[in-house]
Scaffold this motif. Structure first.
Motif, short mmCIF file in Angstrom:
data_model
loop_
_atom_site.label_atom_id
_atom_site.label_comp_id
_atom_site.label_asym_id
_atom_site.label_seq_id
_atom_site.Cartn_x
_atom_site.Cartn_y
_atom_site.Cartn_z
N PHE A 64 0.85 -1.19 0.00
CA PHE A 64 0.00 0.00 0.00
C PHE A 64 0.88 1.24 0.00
CE2 PHE A 64 -2.91 -3.11 1.89
CZ PHE A 64 -4.07 -2.85 1.17
N CYS A 65 0.53 2.21 -0.82
CA CYS A 65 1.24 3.49 -0.90
C CYS A 65 0.26 4.62 -0.62
CB CYS A 65 1.86 3.68 -2.28
SG CYS A 65 3.09 2.44 -2.70
N TYR A 66 0.80 5.75 -0.23
CA TYR A 66 -0.03 6.91 0.10
C TYR A 66 -0.69 7.49 -1.15
CZ TYR A 66 -1.39 11.44 1.97
OH TYR A 66 -2.11 12.54 2.33
N GLU A 67 0.04 7.52 -2.27
CA GLU A 67 -0.50 8.11 -3.49
C GLU A 67 -0.04 7.33 -4.71
OE1 GLU A 67 2.93 11.57 -3.73
OE2 GLU A 67 0.90 12.12 -3.16
N SER A 68 -0.65 7.60 -5.86
CA SER A 68 -0.37 6.82 -7.06
C SER A 68 1.08 6.97 -7.53
CB SER A 68 -1.33 7.20 -8.19
OG SER A 68 -1.24 8.56 -8.51
N GLN A 69 1.73 8.10 -7.22
CA GLN A 69 3.13 8.25 -7.60
C GLN A 69 4.00 7.20 -6.89
OE1 GLN A 69 4.32 10.03 -10.06
NE2 GLN A 69 6.33 9.16 -9.67
N LEU A 139 2.94 -11.35 2.48
CA LEU A 139 3.46 -10.14 3.13
C LEU A 139 2.58 -8.96 2.75
CD1 LEU A 139 5.84 -8.85 4.79
CD2 LEU A 139 6.89 -8.34 2.58
N MET A 140 2.32 -8.11 3.74
CA MET A 140 1.61 -6.85 3.49
C MET A 140 2.53 -5.73 3.95
SD MET A 140 -1.92 -5.30 5.06
CE MET A 140 -2.92 -6.62 4.43
N CYS A 141 2.79 -4.79 3.05
CA CYS A 141 3.66 -3.65 3.37
C CYS A 141 2.86 -2.36 3.22
CB CYS A 141 4.85 -3.59 2.42
SG CYS A 141 5.93 -5.01 2.50
#
Length: 144
Positions: A64-69, A139-141
């Motif tokens: 998971f990332c904060y934004e699409s970038q 794994l979940m990151c």
């Protein structure tokens, strides 16, 4: 159980870890499958550590990332620095919805794709959400 072999490409600078990166990997490896946090400053090589931990974990990894970038950056790093092939690198953002593989998938997405009410989502987003919630992840990151 058979696991496919994949690794950093020989030409990748990610093959050589700095001392802070080695300490991050040691903390991850010493967690013995429990949840944990690795906190490090910008520019310390967290992406390389995240990718190494993912490759060691198995074939089903969600990031998971904060934004699409951030999604684009990690997907690009996986493609550029590892022997994973493009169908194994799945991205899911508002504008980029790559198909996922239910047996080998490095899924990179944003927190926002899975937050908020389900009734406001389209069919494709509902299907992806179901896939995420029903899949056993190795794994979940959570990146930043």
């Amino acid at each position: 159980m058979w696991k496919p072999t994949f690794m950093f490409k020989e030409s990748s600078p990610f093959n050589v870890m700095s001392e802070p990166q080695e300490r991050m990997m040691l903390a991850i490896n010493n967690s013995e499958g429990r949840s944990g946090l690795v906190v490090a400053p910008c520019g310390s090589g967290k992406s390389a550590v995240l990718i190494k931990a993912a490759m060691e974990a198995g074939t089903m990894v969600i990031i998971f990332c904060y934004e699409s970038q951030g999604v684009k950056q990690i997907a690009n790093d996986l493609d550029k620095h590892t022997t994973l092939i493009k169908p194994q690198i799945c991205t899911y953002t508002g504008k980029d919805k790559k198909k996922h593989n239910s047996r080998f998938c490095y899924l990179i997405t944003t927190y926002g794709m899975f937050a908020g009410p389900e009734e406001r989502r389209n069919q494709a987003s509902r299907e992806m959400r179901d896939f995420v919630f029903k899949t056993h992840w190795d794994l979940m990151c959570c990146d930043e």
